[in-house]
Design a protein around this motif. Structure first.
Motif, PDB file in Angstrom:
ATOM      1  N   ASP A  10      13.754  52.486  62.546  1.00 14.29           N
ATOM      2  CA  ASP A  10      13.665  53.471  61.456  1.00 14.29           C
ATOM      3  C   ASP A  10      14.972  53.546  60.674  1.00 14.29           C
ATOM      4  O   ASP A  10      14.969  53.723  59.455  1.00 14.29           O
ATOM      5  N   LEU A  11      16.091  53.414  61.384  1.00 12.38           N
ATOM      6  CA  LEU A  11      17.384  53.398  60.705  1.00 12.38           C
ATOM      7  C   LEU A  11      17.537  52.126  59.872  1.00 12.38           C
ATOM      8  O   LEU A  11      18.003  52.164  58.730  1.00 12.38           O
ATOM      9  N   VAL A  12      17.138  50.998  60.440  1.00 18.33           N
ATOM     10  CA  VAL A  12      17.195  49.741  59.693  1.00 18.33           C
ATOM     11  C   VAL A  12      16.343  49.842  58.432  1.00 18.33           C
ATOM     12  O   VAL A  12      16.748  49.393  57.353  1.00 18.33           O
ATOM     13  N   PHE A  13      15.180  50.453  58.558  1.00 20.26           N
ATOM     14  CA  PHE A  13      14.275  50.600  57.414  1.00 20.26           C
ATOM     15  C   PHE A  13      14.926  51.416  56.293  1.00 20.26           C
ATOM     16  O   PHE A  13      14.781  51.103  55.112  1.00 20.26           O
ATOM     17  N   ALA A  14      15.675  52.447  56.665  1.00 23.70           N
ATOM     18  CA  ALA A  14      16.373  53.249  55.655  1.00 23.70           C
ATOM     19  C   ALA A  14      17.380  52.385  54.890  1.00 23.70           C
ATOM     20  O   ALA A  14      17.486  52.473  53.659  1.00 23.70           O
ATOM     21  N   TYR A  15      18.113  51.536  55.609  1.00 21.77           N
ATOM     22  CA  TYR A  15      19.053  50.633  54.934  1.00 21.77           C
ATOM     23  C   TYR A  15      18.314  49.631  54.054  1.00 21.77           C
ATOM     24  O   TYR A  15      18.790  49.262  52.969  1.00 21.77           O
ATOM     25  N   GLU A  16      17.147  49.191  54.489  1.00 19.63           N
ATOM     26  CA  GLU A  16      16.361  48.266  53.681  1.00 19.63           C
ATOM     27  C   GLU A  16      15.882  48.921  52.385  1.00 19.63           C
ATOM     28  O   GLU A  16      15.850  48.291  51.326  1.00 19.63           O
ATOM     29  N   LEU A  17      15.530  50.202  52.474  1.00 16.70           N
ATOM     30  CA  LEU A  17      15.129  50.930  51.265  1.00 16.70           C
ATOM     31  C   LEU A  17      16.293  51.060  50.296  1.00 16.70           C
ATOM     32  O   LEU A  17      16.121  50.991  49.073  1.00 16.70           O
ATOM     33  N   LEU A  18      17.473  51.262  50.820  1.00 13.99           N
ATOM     34  CA  LEU A  18      18.658  51.352  49.973  1.00 13.99           C
ATOM     35  C   LEU A  18      18.948  50.030  49.271  1.00 13.99           C
ATOM     36  O   LEU A  18      19.320  50.000  48.098  1.00 13.99           O
ATOM     37  N   ALA A  19      18.779  48.937  49.984  1.00 13.84           N
ATOM     38  CA  ALA A  19      19.257  47.645  49.503  1.00 13.84           C
ATOM     39  C   ALA A  19      18.202  46.788  48.818  1.00 13.84           C
ATOM     40  O   ALA A  19      18.554  45.876  48.069  1.00 13.84           O
ATOM     41  N   SER A  20      16.941  47.058  49.057  1.00 11.65           N
ATOM     42  CA  SER A  20      15.913  46.184  48.490  1.00 11.65           C
ATOM     43  C   SER A  20      15.902  46.241  46.966  1.00 11.65           C
ATOM     44  O   SER A  20      15.913  47.323  46.379  1.00 11.65           O
ATOM     45  N   PRO A  21      15.856  45.084  46.310  1.00 16.34           N
ATOM     46  CA  PRO A  21      15.747  45.093  44.841  1.00 16.34           C
ATOM     47  C   PRO A  21      14.418  45.671  44.362  1.00 16.34           C
ATOM     48  O   PRO A  21      14.289  46.030  43.196  1.00 16.34           O
ATOM     49  N   LYS A  22      13.459  45.801  45.274  1.00 18.80           N
ATOM     50  CA  LYS A  22      12.141  46.330  44.895  1.00 18.80           C
ATOM     51  C   LYS A  22      12.127  47.859  44.788  1.00 18.80           C
ATOM     52  O   LYS A  22      11.246  48.423  44.153  1.00 18.80           O
ATOM     53  N   THR A  23      13.081  48.526  45.424  1.00 19.97           N
ATOM     54  CA  THR A  23      13.105  49.991  45.376  1.00 19.97           C
ATOM     55  C   THR A  23      13.991  50.522  44.261  1.00 19.97           C
ATOM     56  O   THR A  23      13.833  51.660  43.824  1.00 19.97           O
ATOM     57  N   ASN A  24      14.959  49.714  43.848  1.00 15.62           N
ATOM     58  CA  ASN A  24      15.897  50.135  42.794  1.00 15.62           C
ATOM     59  C   ASN A  24      16.565  51.459  43.149  1.00 15.62           C
ATOM     60  O   ASN A  24      16.714  52.349  42.313  1.00 15.62           O
ATOM     61  N   SER A  25      16.985  51.601  44.382  1.00 16.81           N
ATOM     62  CA  SER A  25      17.646  52.838  44.824  1.00 16.81           C
ATOM     63  C   SER A  25      18.945  53.058  44.063  1.00 16.81           C
ATOM     64  O   SER A  25      19.762  52.134  43.930  1.00 16.81           O
ATOM     65  N   PRO A  26      19.172  54.278  43.561  1.00 16.36           N
ATOM     66  CA  PRO A  26      20.427  54.553  42.847  1.00 16.36           C
ATOM     67  C   PRO A  26      21.625  54.703  43.775  1.00 16.36           C
ATOM     68  O   PRO A  26      22.744  54.892  43.310  1.00 16.36           O
ATOM     69  N   TYR A  27      21.413  54.600  45.093  1.00 16.88           N
ATOM     70  CA  TYR A  27      22.490  54.869  46.043  1.00 16.88           C
ATOM     71  C   TYR A  27      23.037  53.613  46.710  1.00 16.88           C
ATOM     72  O   TYR A  27      23.866  53.695  47.605  1.00 16.88           O
ATOM     73  N   TYR A  28      22.560  52.461  46.256  1.00 14.74           N
ATOM     74  CA  TYR A  28      23.139  51.220  46.760  1.00 14.74           C
ATOM     75  C   TYR A  28      24.500  51.010  46.100  1.00 14.74           C
ATOM     76  O   TYR A  28      24.642  51.187  44.892  1.00 14.74           O
ATOM     77  N   SER A  29      25.517  50.647  46.885  1.00 14.46           N
ATOM     78  CA  SER A  29      26.857  50.453  46.317  1.00 14.46           C
ATOM     79  C   SER A  29      27.604  49.395  47.109  1.00 14.46           C
ATOM     80  O   SER A  29      27.157  48.945  48.170  1.00 14.46           O
ATOM     81  N   GLU A  30      28.755  49.039  46.595  1.00 16.79           N
ATOM     82  CA  GLU A  30      29.551  48.006  47.252  1.00 16.79           C
ATOM     83  C   GLU A  30      30.045  48.457  48.618  1.00 16.79           C
ATOM     84  O   GLU A  30      30.372  47.632  49.474  1.00 16.79           O
ATOM     85  N   LYS A  31      30.092  49.756  48.859  1.00 20.88           N
ATOM     86  CA  LYS A  31      30.508  50.230  50.177  1.00 20.88           C
ATOM     87  C   LYS A  31      29.484  49.830  51.236  1.00 20.88           C
ATOM     88  O   LYS A  31      29.843  49.476  52.361  1.00 20.88           O
ATOM     89  N   LEU A  32      28.212  49.867  50.900  1.00 23.07           N
ATOM     90  CA  LEU A  32      27.184  49.413  51.833  1.00 23.07           C
ATOM     91  C   LEU A  32      27.280  47.907  52.059  1.00 23.07           C
ATOM     92  O   LEU A  32      26.874  47.399  53.111  1.00 23.07           O
ATOM     93  N   GLU A  33      27.828  47.197  51.079  1.00 17.37           N
ATOM     94  CA  GLU A  33      27.961  45.750  51.227  1.00 17.37           C
ATOM     95  C   GLU A  33      29.042  45.366  52.227  1.00 17.37           C
ATOM     96  O   GLU A  33      29.214  44.185  52.548  1.00 17.37           O
ATOM     97  N   ASN A  34      29.742  46.353  52.764  1.00 19.18           N
ATOM     98  CA  ASN A  34      30.675  46.084  53.861  1.00 19.18           C
ATOM     99  C   ASN A  34      29.924  45.773  55.148  1.00 19.18           C
ATOM    100  O   ASN A  34      30.499  45.259  56.104  1.00 19.18           O
ATOM    101  N   ILE A  35      28.633  46.092  55.194  1.00 18.55           N
ATOM    102  CA  ILE A  35      27.795  45.710  56.332  1.00 18.55           C
ATOM    103  C   ILE A  35      27.441  44.234  56.191  1.00 18.55           C
ATOM    104  O   ILE A  35      26.999  43.789  55.126  1.00 18.55           O
ATOM    105  N   GLU A  36      27.620  43.480  57.229  1.00 19.02           N
ATOM    106  CA  GLU A  36      27.337  42.043  57.199  1.00 19.02           C
ATOM    107  C   GLU A  36      25.894  41.789  56.734  1.00 19.02           C
ATOM    108  O   GLU A  36      24.953  42.407  57.238  1.00 19.02           O
ATOM    109  N   GLY A  37      25.754  40.903  55.766  1.00 20.74           N
ATOM    110  CA  GLY A  37      24.424  40.495  55.319  1.00 20.74           C
ATOM    111  C   GLY A  37      23.749  41.426  54.339  1.00 20.74           C
ATOM    112  O   GLY A  37      22.637  41.124  53.876  1.00 20.74           O
TER     113      GLY A  37
END
Length: 572
Positions: free
Chosen positions: A125-152
């Motif tokens: 469920d936690l992984v899914f939340a990160y996927e919602l943030l990062a997926s280009p299909k959701t267009n989440s306004p909260y994706y940022s370069e800080k999240l890109e510090n997570i590998e992959g």
């Protein structure tokens, strides 16, 4: 407790904050517990004063309006507990363990942490939340370069990978996050490096991600793991909550909570009739609350601020901000001149009676030592504004309005939203800018409806040059910097300079594990933001919650965990 979107910030339109305030903010207490035993159960009736309807998107990764965030706070709480400095500590529905050398954070979800349908809250469920943030299909306004510090994370975001490499599931209840670099902000809630809520993968996995925002499974039929679950919703108007029997913390004292959106014109009468036990966003009716002597008024300075933003660029195909040297407001002298021609301090002193204070920085005084108290706001000085424009080559044309240094007409468009008082404020600024020879008109020749306002900002609309808005921020002092990174979807002005990126990066350097260095660098960033004037902070705000004298346990403390599980009603 006024809730912010998790780990990030939120833009809202200019609501009617400038009400008929009567008391100074220093008079307010931040919590209230009356004498007497707490009865078992009972229904808490909450009135949220607003002339806008809530959107009702309760997946935090996809929600963009503050009202929906406040509406869902009875069921959505962070998994992790924090101390008064927003540092993660043990004792939440899940715990965090950090290994700086290994560059990891391990999440251990407590065995009793379950969804309101009885299913376990899992690492997936936690992984899914990160996927919602990062997926280009959701267009989440909260994706940022800080999240890109997570590998992959970047590879997943750009469609180069089907999974996020740095999220390692180790059993049903354990998730290990692998970072490229272990920086100080990782250990603080609200910094943007960790996401503190989960989403029910078992319940949502069959919905295409590009259709999820429209699904009733994240709205009227959403699942929650907090103390309450949603039982009924009248879209945009009412939510009814019942105790979540599967909640992993101590059972809630209340049986039910009902929240209704109350139009501002009806709020005073509702308060006189004691229709609600608790009022949110009710600053304009606090005088009536005092007169009834049946309510307590809680108040605290917030990290939020109103501001004037300038568009200085655009988003490229990758969603990154790119500055345009030919944009009218790319000229710092013009931005500063507009700032000198704003009489914000006079407006605040005249209308707010202490519930607003003129903002001097993009970092609120609510952040204590992280706010640079030596920094001063641009003073109201029309002569200084004219001098700047004259020296920068903005000559007046035959119509009295100034031309750009290249001889082209200077016609700026301001977008704003809000009630009548904010329209008066906007018109006030238009007239002052006219005095210095700068022609500014309202977008569409009118104040915008809030949802339209948000959509125009998010869409990188190029038909306006400036906007009046409000940032609603969380309690981590450096979170405000997320608004102004090159790849932030929330960087609506598209401000992106090397110096800005370097200053923001320094806040999470190895030296920044020492708080004094972090404070020093944040002060440098505040000074830089003032000098460049890409955004002009206008007002810092106090928030009020009006509480009936038979409500126990209510607090505005930012580090109280599970506020709503502890609120109760005093027995008659």
């Amino acid at each position: 407790m006024s809730k912010k979107l998790w780990g990030v910030v939120l833009v809202v339109s200019l609501l009617t904050f400038l009400g008929a305030f009567t008391a100074q903010a220093s008079e307010y207490q931040t919590s209230y517990t009356p004498k007497g035993p707490i009865k078992k159960g009972g229904t808490l009736k909450v009135g949220y004063v607003s002339d806008d309807a809530f959107k009702g998107i309760f997946a935090q990764e996809l929600s963009s309006d503050g009202l929906s965030s406040n509406v869902s706070q009875f069921g959505t709480i962070p998994l992790f507990k924090v101390d008064r400095n927003n540092h993660y500590i043990k004792g939440g529905l899940a715990d965090l363990d950090f290994e700086r050398k290994a560059k990891t954070a391990t999440v251990t979800i407590k065995p009793k942490t379950r969804w309101s349908d009885g299913a376990q809250v899992t690492a997936r469920d936690l992984v899914f939340a990160y996927e919602l943030l990062a997926s280009p299909k959701t267009n989440s306004p909260y994706y940022s370069e800080k999240l890109e510090n997570i590998e992959g994370m970047h590879a997943f975001h750009t469609g180069q990978a089907q999974q996020i490499k740095g999220l390692e599931v180790k059993g049903e209840k354990k998730l290990v996050l692998h970072f490229k670099d272990f920086v100080p902000g990782i250990e603080y809630a609200g910094s943007g490096y960790l996401w503190p809520v989960a989403e029910p993968y078992h319940y949502l996995k069959d919905i295409p991600l590009d259709q999820l925002a429209q699904s009733d499974r994240i709205s009227e039929h959403a699942l929650f793991y907090g103390p309450f679950k949603l039982e009924k919703m009248i879209p945009g108007e009412v939510t009814k909550w019942g105790r979540n029997k599967y909640y992993g913390g101590s059972p809630a004292k209340l049986s039910n909570i009902t929240l209704e959106v109350v139009p501002s014109a009806q709020a005073g009468q509702a308060l006189k009739l004691r229709k609600y036990d608790l009022f949110y966003n009710a600053e304009a009716v606090q005088k009536i609350a005092r007169a009834t002597k049946a309510y307590q008024i809680l108040g605290s300075l917030t990290p939020d601020y109103t501001y004037l933003g300038f568009k200085v660029g655009h988003k490229n195909a990758a969603g990154e901000s790119v500055m345009d040297k030919d944009a009218p407001l790319a000229d710092r002298d013009l931005r500063q001149a507009l700032a000198y021609a704003m009489n914000t301090k006079q407006i605040v002193n005249k209308l707010s009676s202490g519930l607003m204070v003129p903002a001097t920085s993009v970092v609120s005084p609510a952040y204590g030592p992280y706010h640079d108290e030596k920094l001063k706001a641009y003073p109201f000085d029309l002569k200084k504004a004219e001098q700047l424009l004259d020296e920068a080559g903005y000559k007046r044309g035959k119509d009295g309005y100034r031309l750009r240094p290249n001889g082209e007409k200077l016609n700026l468009v301001l977008m704003a939203s809000g009630g009548k008082k904010w329209e008066v404020l906007a018109q006030n600024y238009l007239q002052l800018w006219k005095k210095i020879g700068v022609k500014v008109t309202l977008y569409g020749d009118r104040m915008q409806e809030p949802n339209v306002f948000h959509e125009k900002l998010h869409s990188d609309n190029t038909k306006f040059d400036m906007w009046l808005g409000t940032w609603s921020l969380n309690d981590e002092p450096t979170a405000v910097t997320m608004l102004y990174t090159r790849d932030s979807p929330l960087n609506y002005g598209n401000f992106a300079t090397k110096e800005n990126q370097a200053l923001i990066a320094s806040l999470n350097s190895k030296q920044a594990f020492a708080s004094h260095y972090r404070i020093k660098q944040l002060n440098k960033w505040q000074a830089y933001m003032k000098k460049e004037a890409f955004v002009i902070p206008m007002m810092n705000m106090y928030r009020l919650v009006i509480v009936s004298d038979h409500v126990s346990g209510m607090s505005l403390s930012t580090n109280r965990y599970d506020i709503w599980g502890n609120v109760g009603l005093v027995a008659d």
